[in-house]
Design a protein around this motif. Sequence first.
Motif: not given
Length: 191
Positions: A32-60
Amino acid sequence: MADETELGRRLAELAESAKGRAVPIAAYRVRARGNQRLRRRRTALATVVASLAAALVAGGLALAGSARVPEPAAVTPVPTPSPFVRPSPAPGEEYASELGYVYGAVAEGDTVRVTVQQLRGVIQGTASPTGVVHTLTLPRATLVEARRLSGGRPADLQLGQLIGRLADGPRWMFRIDYDSEGRVESLREAG
């Protein structure tokens, strides 16, 4: 008896099948802890990707917007021209005069720097300022025709002799004589 044997055999089968399915509590928690860590990692990765995409769009968008607006040309600042115009002699005359308060005299080696507050003609003993103030750098030996500065007697002095008296604010009124090349020939005490 046959029923008991049958019952024993079924219980043995049930125990065998339960062994494969039964999970100890510690193993369940680890999973259960392993699954929870995996979900957190995926959420963080999705947040970073979304922020990076927003920064690229704003810069463009910023770059695209700045490409449309031309930048102002680099202009060297031009000092505002002084409203002072050196007087020039009229045809047939040797000198042209400027009326003004001469003050702020400062010795600079063989020269004297003075400030001149330009005046309009004297009317009933008073002169009105034109709003034009300029500086002149003159040789110490510049001729000064004085009366009040020399104690009430007309005298010819040199500008270098009057530095202390002309160092204060606007008090002494002079006519400044310019030749045809714009050089100061003399100062004459006025008023």
